[in-house]
Write a protein that holds these residues in place. Sequence first.
Motif, PDB file in Angstrom:
ATOM      1  N   VAL A  61       0.801  -0.966   0.145  1.00  0.00           N
ATOM      2  CA  VAL A  61       0.141  -0.060  -0.340  1.00  0.00           C
ATOM      3  C   VAL A  61       0.989   1.446  -0.155  1.00  0.00           C
ATOM      4  N   THR A  62       0.042   2.343  -0.199  1.00  0.00           N
ATOM      5  CA  THR A  62       1.030   3.860  -0.805  1.00  0.00           C
ATOM      6  C   THR A  62      -0.309   4.976  -0.147  1.00  0.00           C
ATOM      7  N   SER A  63       0.172   5.526  -0.149  1.00  0.00           N
ATOM      8  CA  SER A  63      -0.752   6.727   0.285  1.00  0.00           C
ATOM      9  C   SER A  63      -0.630   8.112  -0.992  1.00  0.00           C
ATOM     10  N   ALA A  64      -1.518   8.107  -1.969  1.00  0.00           N
ATOM     11  CA  ALA A  64      -1.138   9.568  -2.674  1.00  0.00           C
ATOM     12  C   ALA A  64      -0.660  11.043  -1.431  1.00  0.00           C
ATOM     13  N   SER A  65      -1.886  11.066  -1.185  1.00  0.00           N
ATOM     14  CA  SER A  65      -1.238  12.386   0.273  1.00  0.00           C
ATOM     15  C   SER A  65      -0.446  12.270   1.118  1.00  0.00           C
ATOM     16  N   GLU A  66       0.900  12.768   0.887  1.00  0.00           N
ATOM     17  CA  GLU A  66       2.142  12.078   1.583  1.00  0.00           C
ATOM     18  C   GLU A  66       0.992  13.012   3.749  1.00  0.00           C
ATOM     19  N   THR A  67       0.146  14.053   3.131  1.00  0.00           N
ATOM     20  CA  THR A  67      -0.181  14.816   4.753  1.00  0.00           C
ATOM     21  C   THR A  67      -1.345  13.375   4.989  1.00  0.00           C
ATOM     22  N   PHE A  68      -2.220  12.586   3.911  1.00  0.00           N
ATOM     23  CA  PHE A  68      -3.065  11.327   4.986  1.00  0.00           C
ATOM     24  C   PHE A  68      -1.992  10.372   5.323  1.00  0.00           C
ATOM     25  N   GLY A  69      -1.035   9.641   4.632  1.00  0.00           N
ATOM     26  CA  GLY A  69      -0.339   8.885   4.871  1.00  0.00           C
ATOM     27  C   GLY A  69       0.250   9.728   6.174  1.00  0.00           C
ATOM     28  N   MET A  70       1.111  10.273   6.155  1.00  0.00           N
ATOM     29  CA  MET A  70       1.491  11.355   7.848  1.00  0.00           C
ATOM     30  C   MET A  70       0.727  11.087   8.617  1.00  0.00           C
ATOM     31  N   ARG A  71      -0.346  11.682   9.046  1.00  0.00           N
ATOM     32  CA  ARG A  71      -1.667  11.269   9.870  1.00  0.00           C
ATOM     33  C   ARG A  71      -1.922   9.776  10.031  1.00  0.00           C
ATOM     34  N   ASN A  72      -1.900   9.357   9.551  1.00  0.00           N
ATOM     35  CA  ASN A  72      -3.050   7.957   9.902  1.00  0.00           C
ATOM     36  C   ASN A  72      -1.768   6.991   9.688  1.00  0.00           C
ATOM     37  N   THR A  73       0.013   6.633   9.569  1.00  0.00           N
ATOM     38  CA  THR A  73       0.678   5.922   9.739  1.00  0.00           C
ATOM     39  C   THR A  73       2.093   6.968  10.877  1.00  0.00           C
ATOM     40  N   LYS A  74       1.922   7.556  10.636  1.00  0.00           N
ATOM     41  CA  LYS A  74       3.029   8.556  11.407  1.00  0.00           C
ATOM     42  C   LYS A  74       4.236   8.185  10.292  1.00  0.00           C
ATOM     43  N   GLN A  75       4.467   8.301   9.401  1.00  0.00           N
ATOM     44  CA  GLN A  75       5.948   8.196   8.167  1.00  0.00           C
ATOM     45  C   GLN A  75       5.415   9.013   6.806  1.00  0.00           C
ATOM     46  N   THR A  76       6.122   8.979   6.706  1.00  0.00           N
ATOM     47  CA  THR A  76       6.345   9.568   4.989  1.00  0.00           C
ATOM     48  C   THR A  76       6.027   8.415   4.089  1.00  0.00           C
ATOM     49  N   ARG A  77       5.139   9.442   2.736  1.00  0.00           N
ATOM     50  CA  ARG A  77       5.262   8.487   1.869  1.00  0.00           C
ATOM     51  C   ARG A  77       7.144   7.504   1.504  1.00  0.00           C
ATOM     52  N   LYS A  78       7.490   7.792   2.061  1.00  0.00           N
ATOM     53  CA  LYS A  78       9.173   7.366   1.869  1.00  0.00           C
ATOM     54  C   LYS A  78       9.031   6.291   2.991  1.00  0.00           C
TER      55      LYS A  78
END
Lengths: 315, 315
Positions: B105-122
């Motif tokens: 999985v990945t998140s097209a939105s970096e912010t959404f990823g950060m908020r949900n997984t506390k991780q940058t897309r990278k």
Amino acid sequence: MSTQKSTRFVQICEEGPREGFQSEPPGISTADKVALIEALAETGLQEINCCSFVNPQQVPQMADAEAVITQIRKRAKVKYTGLWLNQKGFERAQATPVDLKPTLVTSASETFGMRNTKQTRKQMLEGQRTLAQAYKSAGLNTAAGYVFTAFGCNYEGEISPEKVLGSISDLLTLGQETGMAYEAMYLCDTIGTASPHKLQTVIDAIKMRWPDLELALHLHDTRGTGLTNAYVGLQMGIRRFDASVGGLGGCPFAGNKAAAGNICTEDLVYLCLLEGYETGIDLDKLIASSLLAERIVGRKLPGKIKEVRLPSFST
Amino acid sequence: MSTQKSTRFVQICEEGPREGFQSEPPGISTADKVALIEALAETGLQEINCCSFVNPQQVPQMADAEAVITQIRKRAKVKYTGLWLNQKGFERAQATPVDLKPTLVTSASETFGMRNTKQTRKQMLEGQRTLAQAYKSAGLNTAAGYVFTAFGCNYEGEISPEKVLGSISDLLTLGQETGMAYEAMYLCDTIGTASPHKLQTVIDAIKMRWPDLELALHLHDTRGTGLTNAYVGLQMGIRRFDASVGGLGGCPFAGNKAAAGNICTEDLVYLCLLEGYETGIDLDKLIASSLLAERIVGRKLPGKIKEVRLPSFST
């Protein structure tokens, strides 16, 4: 009618106060009806169907039709219309400040017509002739045509496009004979069985025969496909829809299954916004009206967009 | 994957027991979950997402994941899958009789990823690399890819098609580097802001770049447009959808607005029937499952077709 408007302009007639409240158990106060209509009139809606001038013994929900239409504080540029089924109803309407919207109706399904009006299609059409003559006498020359059960009937099942063409032809002939023009021909998915491909087939067939006839859709969301059908209609050039605030109409908790509501006005407006169509309607105000409608009927209405904040970004 | 099937065959993964129940307040019994999954497995559904192997402190609704997946009496030809987010979850899953469905999985939105997984897309992608290696070690060579927030993000707003292409490219590269193939790439309308034209734009852009990549849609009906979006997806050749029985997921009476449900499985099946797509699913049995889901959660679910009898005529 719509030649002066953008081809992306979608005209929505609000059916909640009439068709919606008519499906609710009796007992909604005149004051609540008036309050909802006045709230709806603030949204930019250009037409609100407010009441039915029908037999109060048979439809007690609409017994206060005269009171409702009289008590509304009217705004300019909003049409406050009402429904009637026969000359007596039309006469009642004429005695009120309602904005008269002449209608001429038929049923693509003979059986549906028989069950609902105890008339054959031919008898129904004769009744409409009487109405058309009454319209003319009242100085009204333009009607909206309605074809009930255009996409299916709970008694006859499938309705062929030929039956719809025949129905439209009957109304057009009646118009010619009585000197009534049509502002639009409404195709009614009375029992909510329209599908994208049925819509396409029927609309294509009508456009082939009468390329200049303005078509409109009166859709129900009985089976979850209402907004999808509206989308298909928009794609096919339909620019007039009936809809009901909140999806009002048909109470899922009262077992009133046959009367499932029209497509939800604010969800339709949201879809129009998403797809770049104009409606002239303020979605926030419309959602507020929908929440008022919920308070009036005392239950959640099925519309979706009212449950969430709008996306904060441009759509 | 679907080369042996008709091009009119639509594969539906049922998300109700997993994503749906995860959105409900904790307290649904293991027995009820198992009963619903077993009922769903009788309908012809080929894949049912049954549980999440996630932190029970954070997601108490899924604390009985092992019990659920162990207690199901399995039917042949049905995949009983589960979700995990990291290697620990995958290890938990491997210790059960769950049908392992590797996901990357990945998140097209970096912010959404950060908020949900506390991780940058990278960082998220590196986590997926670890998972991919674990899949390989377990002898699993094919994954389903998921791109979250592919059509909009509640933090970033609009998501450009370029971001979606970038996300898919990242997953494909990861697959190449780790030797994992993709059975399909799921575009997730995580917050329910997809629209017909956004879907068309994004899918067109992906098809231009990767004509042979099988795409799938994970849609939410947050704003009433879910089924319309599914229709547009079908029209564009999408043949895989996630959906949730009854529209389970997100309780409108609990103010759990962010979690509005997936599109309703039985309404999607009905739309497929109407439009001539095969699903292999018995709609009557699916409606019965939906009514069971309502009894389990103790409230009306938003799906529509379950409220009415099917039209008695062929659609």
